[in-house]
Motif scaffolding. Sequence first.
Motif, PDB file in Angstrom:
ATOM      1  N   GLU A  45      -5.770  37.357  38.465  1.00  0.00           N
ATOM      2  CA  GLU A  45      -4.547  37.072  38.352  1.00  0.00           C
ATOM      3  C   GLU A  45      -3.637  37.454  37.412  1.00  0.00           C
ATOM      4  O   GLU A  45      -2.543  37.535  37.280  1.00  0.00           O
ATOM      5  CB  GLU A  45      -4.481  35.368  38.378  1.00  0.00           C
ATOM      6  N   ALA A  49      -0.237  39.747  37.797  1.00  0.00           N
ATOM      7  CA  ALA A  49       1.199  39.374  36.946  1.00  0.00           C
ATOM      8  C   ALA A  49       1.546  40.234  36.171  1.00  0.00           C
ATOM      9  O   ALA A  49       2.725  40.768  36.263  1.00  0.00           O
ATOM     10  CB  ALA A  49       0.785  38.053  36.353  1.00  0.00           C
ATOM     11  N   ARG A  65       2.469  29.235  33.008  1.00  0.00           N
ATOM     12  CA  ARG A  65       3.046  28.427  33.426  1.00  0.00           C
ATOM     13  C   ARG A  65       2.394  28.864  35.109  1.00  0.00           C
ATOM     14  O   ARG A  65       2.182  28.008  35.805  1.00  0.00           O
ATOM     15  CB  ARG A  65       4.599  28.663  33.426  1.00  0.00           C
ATOM     16  N   ARG A  66       2.135  30.166  35.297  1.00  0.00           N
ATOM     17  CA  ARG A  66       1.942  30.706  36.828  1.00  0.00           C
ATOM     18  C   ARG A  66       0.491  30.211  36.971  1.00  0.00           C
ATOM     19  O   ARG A  66       0.228  30.014  38.015  1.00  0.00           O
ATOM     20  CB  ARG A  66       2.190  32.216  36.632  1.00  0.00           C
TER      21      ARG A  66
END
Length: 147
Positions: A45, A49, A65-66
């Motif tokens: 992840e 990103a 936050r993601r």
Amino acid sequence: MFGDTDPRLGYSRVFFALQRINRTMMPGVDRALKAEGIADPIWYEILLAASEAGAAGVQMIALQRRLFLPQYALSRHISRMEKAGLICRQSQPGAGRGQIIHLTENAQGLHERVWLVYRAEIEAHLAERLSTAEAYQALKLLNRLYP
């Protein structure tokens, strides 16, 4: 449906079912990812990103936050990924101690290869148990659980 005298137990049943599903699937996923040089599933992840951010890079706070990770845990993963030669950090100008994460040349396209590993493992566990339509129904319900 499950013989519960208190229907509110359904919430607990969902929680524990998700935990058990995770525990049954993750050992195979972990082994497959480690074979690709990915020490932790969250690395995929982070790579994704950073790749989506392109040359601008992705801010650590945006990643936090993601990914719903506490700062200390994200920093630990970033340090390990940096040590593995997958990402580099750049201090953000201005007040504060913000950092921007960039992919290294070694990591370019790695998230795409890792996705193939993930996809194969996920399909091996779920495709025989859920139709595609059922998978999307489950996703719709699960997405409502995000904060």
